[in-house]
Design an enzyme around this catalytic site. Structure first.
Site, short mmCIF file in Angstrom:
data_model
loop_
_atom_site.label_atom_id
_atom_site.label_comp_id
_atom_site.label_asym_id
_atom_site.label_seq_id
_atom_site.Cartn_x
_atom_site.Cartn_y
_atom_site.Cartn_z
N SER A 131 0.84 -1.20 0.00
CA SER A 131 0.00 0.00 0.00
C SER A 131 0.87 1.25 0.00
CB SER A 131 -0.93 0.01 1.21
OG SER A 131 -0.18 -0.12 2.39
N GLU A 164 -7.31 -1.90 -6.02
CA GLU A 164 -6.61 -0.93 -6.87
C GLU A 164 -5.55 -1.69 -7.67
OE1 GLU A 164 -6.66 3.24 -4.27
OE2 GLU A 164 -5.28 1.68 -3.66
N ASN A 203 -5.79 5.89 -0.36
CA ASN A 203 -4.99 6.39 0.75
C ASN A 203 -4.61 7.85 0.59
OD1 ASN A 203 -5.05 4.24 2.50
ND2 ASN A 203 -3.26 3.25 1.62
#
Ligand code: COA
Length: 671
Positions: A131, A164, A203
């Site tokens: 991430s 994603e 994010n």
């Protein structure tokens, strides 16, 4: 190409890895789940079994959990010497698609990718669930960077639909396409991130909003509960930002944010987060974060009252998130639809962030950012060039019919005394004699009556807003019409005014009065016939007729005492005093008071919320309440049960109940 994928190897059996393995196995793939020792793997299989059991109970699995578990083979990836095991190399050789979910350390990941590159067949795609690390740098450890891709799942993978898919600098379009297809086959909703930016979509946007929420508190502008309440109840987010941080772990947020800023994400991290992180107050898991949890690890919803957020404007908190979304769009990191899909599925937003921006008005978003920039001097608040361009081109969102999205054309009709703006599902009726403070002339009254009839028939319109042009909502009935009037004509005029306001009070669609300034005499009487009154801080309200020698004649003596305490009504009518909006709110005469620049936006948001509700049920509720209030309670009850029963003849009830059972948002048609 995706159909050729049969075997998936998930490396890392922790929180994310075991969930991804579960999803892949449930989708029918042969899965190898690798981690450094047996213990971790056994625990992971246990967790998968538990989770599949839950899904099975809920009827969400087509196969028995045992059948699915059988497809997962655990593999110990390290040998006694701490190098990669032979068994792991053999598994990689059979792998069509690898998904890595090991700790977020670049050198660890690079080692793994180099090893996988060596052993996996040439066609295999190597994906990372990182991430925070650059796909490009992970890919650099291999000789197949075109086949290395980001595949970012959300926690917990079996429940969160979003994935994603991130293109590294060298990732081929084909690899992206195959990964997208695979994600779909795994029952997920992929969005494509075309550039390897830190934090990808979700994010980045979350970090902006979270950071701003935190600064709002750190600057002493609002409390934690106030911010959470405003975002939850005014924007309809499933959790406030602080609530969410506690829920998903302040430590997680801290690390992700730090990794992003290290890689060039421009932001001033809010000190509150660091403090919490260092004190190990990480949220639910430690029993304390921004809120307290009696039993560490056990989630209990913190108490966040709706009223707490009343004074907080959510726009400046969400505006940095909108700015980030605009950047992602302008830089072609993601498409408009994927950005909105990502916040809806990844953060549970009720609508896309760009959609929200359109509803706020792009000009208002830019203003909010400029104010933040002025206040702090920080560059990250500079409105994105895309937002500036949209303002220059008049693409302001819903109100101009075009923003990030196109809306049903805003039709504007100019009558002699009214301006009617159709912005489906909202119709704005603007009292438009600003040089006379929108004094209500006989002509305005007949135009209003006619427009109300027309809009009643217009199926596109679900909510009506009445407001005024200039510095008044309306300063009352036009006094010049009273010159030399006979008593009988005065009575007939009063009746006519009352009739039009009855039409408004019993209108079949909700009516909101947006009080933008002077709301006096007949103006206040008009406002009182609406379902809701939102007032600008600058609004002044009163029934000044007494000063002219007469009394309110358009329902003022009847509606005012129904809204405020009897003696307050008498005081206002006997003295003719004008009171400011805040005081009017205190006695119950207005429902909400907002700064003038926010009036339109707050009203629009509330109107859009009402517009999503079933129109026929709204109408029934209104009639039951309004007519019932005037009737003895037994007659009111009889009316209520009849209307209740009647609604079961509507398509909307079927839609409402079906949508609830299917866990989706209902789409009501008013049929
Ligand atoms: N009927 C007709 N014209 C009105 C009006 C009304 N109810 N209220 C305001 N206007 C007109 C004024 O006559 C003036 O017109 P002009 O420029 O041609 O002279 C214009 O609107 C602007 O009003 P003005 O009084 O100059 O503004 P202000 O800021 O000094 O004062 C008010 C604002 C609201 C305090 C004042 O206009 C007022 O008291 N209005 C009457 C309120 C009233 O009694 N309403 C009940 C009527 S039943």
């Amino acid at each position: 190409m995706a159909e050729r994928i049969k075997t998936i190897t998930v490396v890392g059996a922790g929180t994310m890895g075991h969930g991804i393995a579960e999803v892949a196995a449930a989708a029918g793939y042969k899965v190898y789940l690798a981690d450094i020792n047996r213990e971790i793997l056994e625990k992971a299989l246990e967790r998968i079994r538990w989770s599949l059991g839950k899904l099975y109970e809920k009827g969400q699995l087509r196969e028995h959990p045992d059948t699915i578990i059988e497809r997962i083979t655990p593999v110990v990836s390290l040998d006694e010497k701490g190098g990669y095991s032979r068994e792991f190399a053999e598994v990689l050789a059979k792998t069509d698609f690898m998904i890595e979910a090991i700790p977020e350390r670049l050198e660890l990941k690079q080692q793994l990718f180099a090893f996988a590159d060596e052993h996996a067949p040439p066609h295999a795609i190597l994906a990372t669930n990182t991430s925070s690390l650059p796909i490009t740098e992970i890919a650099a450890a291999t000789k197949r960077p075109e086949k290395v891709v980001g595949m970012h799942f959300f926690n917990p993978p079996p429940l969160m639909p979003l994935v994603e898919v991130i293109k590294g600098e060298k990732t081929s379009d084909e690899t992206v396409a195959v990964t997208v297809e695979l994600a779909k086959r795994m029952g997920k909703q992929p969005v494509v991130v075309r550039k390897d930016v830190p934090g990808f979509i979700v994010n980045r946007i979350l970090a902006r909003i979270m950071n701003e929420a935190c600064w709002t508190v750190a600057r002493g502008e609002a409390s934690i509960v106030e911010v959470d309440s405003a975002l939850k109840y005014k924007l309809g987010l499933p959790m406030g930002p602080f609530e969410l941080a506690d829920y998903s772990g302040i430590d997680v947020f801290y690390y992700v944010f730090e990794a992003m800023t290290q890689r060039g994400f421009k932001a001033h991290p809010c000190p509150l987060i660091k403090e919490k992180f260092e004190r190990k107050e990480w949220g639910v898991k430690t029993g304390k974060g921004f809120y307290e949890y009696p039993e560490p690890g056990k989630y209990v919803r913190p108490s966040i009252p709706r009223e707490a957020g009343e004074k907080v404007d959510p726009l400046p908190i969400i505006a940095p998130g909108i700015n980030e979304a605009a950047y992602l769009l302008r830089e072609e990191v993601a498409t408009r639809d994927d950005i909105d899909k990502a916040v809806k599925l990844g953060l549970g937003f009720p609508k896309g962030i760009l959609q929200m921006a359109d509803e706020f008005g792009i000009d208002k978003v830019v203003e909010a950012l400029e104010k933040l920039r002025e206040k702090t001097g920080w560059e990250e608040y500079e409105p994105d060039p895309l937002l500036r361009r949209m303002v220059e081109e008049g693409r302001l969102g819903v109100k101009t019919g075009k923003g990030f999205y196109e809306y049903g054309k805003v039709e504007e009709r100019r009558l002699k005394t009214l301006l009617v703006r159709l912005e489906p599902p909202i119709a704005w009726i603007v009292l438009n004699r600003p040089d006379k403070l929108n004094a209500i002339s006989p002509e305005m009254l007949s135009e209003l009556s006619r427009v109300l009839d027309e809009l009643e028939e217009d199926e596109r319109i679900r909510v009506l807003v009445v407001t005024g042009e200039g510095r008044a909502f309306s300063a009352g009935a036009d006094v010049t019409a009273f010159m030399g009037i006979t008593p009988v004509k005065a009575m007939v005029y009063s009746r006519k005014f009352q009739e039009v306001l009855f039409k408004l009070e019993y209108y079949t669609k909700p009516v909101i009065a947006a009080l933008n300034g002077y709301t006096l005499g007949g103006g206040l009487e008009l406002a009182m016939a609406a379902d809701f009154r939102f007032a600008s801080e600058t609004a002044v309200l009163g029934q000044p007729e007494i000063n002219l020698g007469f009394i309110p004649g358009a329902g003022g003596t009847q509606r005012l005492p129904r809204l405020v305490p009897l003696s307050k009504a008498k005081e206002l009518i006997y003295t003719g005093d004008m009171i400011p909006a805040q005081e009017a709110a205190r006695i119950g005469l207005v429902d909400r008071v907002v700064p003038p620049e926010r009036l339109e936006q707050e009203v629009r948001q509330f109107a859009l919320k009402l517009a999503e509700k079933p129109p026929l049920a709204l109408m029934a509720a209104k009639y039951a309440i309004q007519l019932g209030r005037e009737a003895p309670i037994w007659a009111g009850m009889a009316l209520e049960s009849s209307l209740f029963g009647l609604l079961f003849s509507t398509e909307d009830v079927i839609e409402g109940v079906t949508a609830f059972l299917e866990k989706r948002r209902p789409k009501f048609k008013g049929r």
